[in-house]
Write a protein that holds these residues in place. Structure first.
Motif, PDB file in Angstrom:
ATOM      1  N   ARG A 101     -83.224 -16.701 -38.888  1.00 33.76           N
ATOM      2  CA  ARG A 101     -84.409 -16.044 -39.886  1.00 33.76           C
ATOM      3  C   ARG A 101     -85.492 -17.136 -40.320  1.00 33.76           C
ATOM      4  O   ARG A 101     -86.712 -17.128 -40.461  1.00 33.76           O
TER       5      ARG A 101
ATOM      6  N   VAL B 282     -87.418 -18.279 -37.446  1.00 35.98           N
ATOM      7  CA  VAL B 282     -88.405 -17.155 -36.945  1.00 35.98           C
ATOM      8  C   VAL B 282     -89.450 -17.299 -38.210  1.00 35.98           C
ATOM      9  O   VAL B 282     -90.526 -16.935 -37.915  1.00 35.98           O
TER      10      VAL B 282
ATOM     11  N   THR C  57     -92.223 -19.505 -37.384  1.00 40.29           N
ATOM     12  CA  THR C  57     -93.203 -19.700 -36.065  1.00 40.29           C
ATOM     13  C   THR C  57     -94.124 -18.594 -36.262  1.00 40.29           C
ATOM     14  O   THR C  57     -94.263 -17.768 -37.458  1.00 40.29           O
ATOM     15  N   VAL C  58     -95.070 -18.766 -35.466  1.00 39.39           N
ATOM     16  CA  VAL C  58     -96.332 -18.057 -35.596  1.00 39.39           C
ATOM     17  C   VAL C  58     -95.860 -16.457 -34.944  1.00 39.39           C
ATOM     18  O   VAL C  58     -95.696 -16.615 -33.784  1.00 39.39           O
ATOM     19  N   THR C  59     -96.380 -15.413 -35.435  1.00 46.24           N
ATOM     20  CA  THR C  59     -96.238 -14.066 -34.873  1.00 46.24           C
ATOM     21  C   THR C  59     -97.479 -13.652 -34.307  1.00 46.24           C
ATOM     22  O   THR C  59     -98.718 -14.480 -34.626  1.00 46.24           O
ATOM     23  N   ARG C  60     -97.524 -12.755 -33.401  1.00 47.84           N
ATOM     24  CA  ARG C  60     -98.833 -12.313 -32.996  1.00 47.84           C
ATOM     25  C   ARG C  60     -99.956 -11.703 -33.632  1.00 47.84           C
ATOM     26  O   ARG C  60    -101.021 -12.125 -34.023  1.00 47.84           O
ATOM     27  N   ASP C  61     -99.182 -10.872 -34.648  1.00 56.71           N
ATOM     28  CA  ASP C  61    -100.285 -10.385 -35.790  1.00 56.71           C
ATOM     29  C   ASP C  61    -100.954 -11.360 -36.789  1.00 56.71           C
ATOM     30  O   ASP C  61    -101.792 -11.435 -37.011  1.00 56.71           O
ATOM     31  N   TYR C  62     -99.744 -12.402 -37.246  1.00 58.84           N
ATOM     32  CA  TYR C  62    -100.542 -13.442 -37.989  1.00 58.84           C
ATOM     33  C   TYR C  62    -101.581 -14.152 -37.358  1.00 58.84           C
ATOM     34  O   TYR C  62    -102.805 -14.661 -37.821  1.00 58.84           O
TER      35      TYR C  62
END
Length: 171
Positions: A131, A134, A137-142
């Motif tokens: 967790r 994660v 890490t960069v998410t798509r939405d961010y």
């Protein structure tokens, strides 16, 4: 010390025991005692015993010529006493063996529960680490939101730049 003197000392065990020359395997006795104890606790045994007692009493009351155990039925009481004298220790032996098996099973369950707890704690730590990883890490939405913000800033900067180009320049 001479061998005769060693044999006479009380703190030195004898090399050979005197007595009977045969030895009984206690596990074998335990297995058969458990089988007998299980049989003594069944309805089949009670039915057989009841039939034997009824036939015994009927023969001793009805057949006058073959009365081997007259009315107080002392021989029948002796048979029951002998049966009880043998059945009680066999049942106790079976219970002791069952208690030993239960103690071993409880110990194995405790060890298994400790291992399961340790595995669960390990997995919880691993899940927390995942967790955290994660979360970094960069998410798509961010990423989309950041790019939209950057695009908005660029548009506003370009719009401000165009407005400056339309003004007369001072030299």
């Amino acid at each position: 010390m001479s061998p005769e003197r060693t044999r006479s000392r009380l703190d030195t065990p004898r090399t050979r025991r005197r007595g009977f020359g045969w030895h009984v395997d206690s596990d074998l006795v335990g297995v058969y005692s458990e089988k007998l104890a299980r049989f003594l606790g069944t309805g089949r045994y009670l039915a057989i015993q009841t039939v034997v007692v009824v036939v015994w009493i009927a023969l001793n009351l009805a057949a006058v010529s073959i009365r081997w155990d007259p009315y107080p039925f002392i021989l029948l009481n002796l048979a029951f006493s002998t049966q009880a004298a043998y059945a009680a220790p066999l049942i106790l032996l079976a219970q002791n063996r069952q208690e030993t098996r239960d103690r071993i099973a409880i110990e194995e369950d405790r060890v298994r529960a400790e291992q399961t707890k340790a595995d669960t704690e390990f997995l919880a730590r691993e899940l927390a680490a995942v967790r955290l990883a994660v979360g970094d890490t960069v998410t798509r939405d961010y990423l989309r939101r950041e790019l939209d913000d950057l695009l908005s800033e660029l548009r506003s900067a370009l719009a401000d730049g165009d407005a400056e180009d339309d003004r007369p320049r001072r030299s």
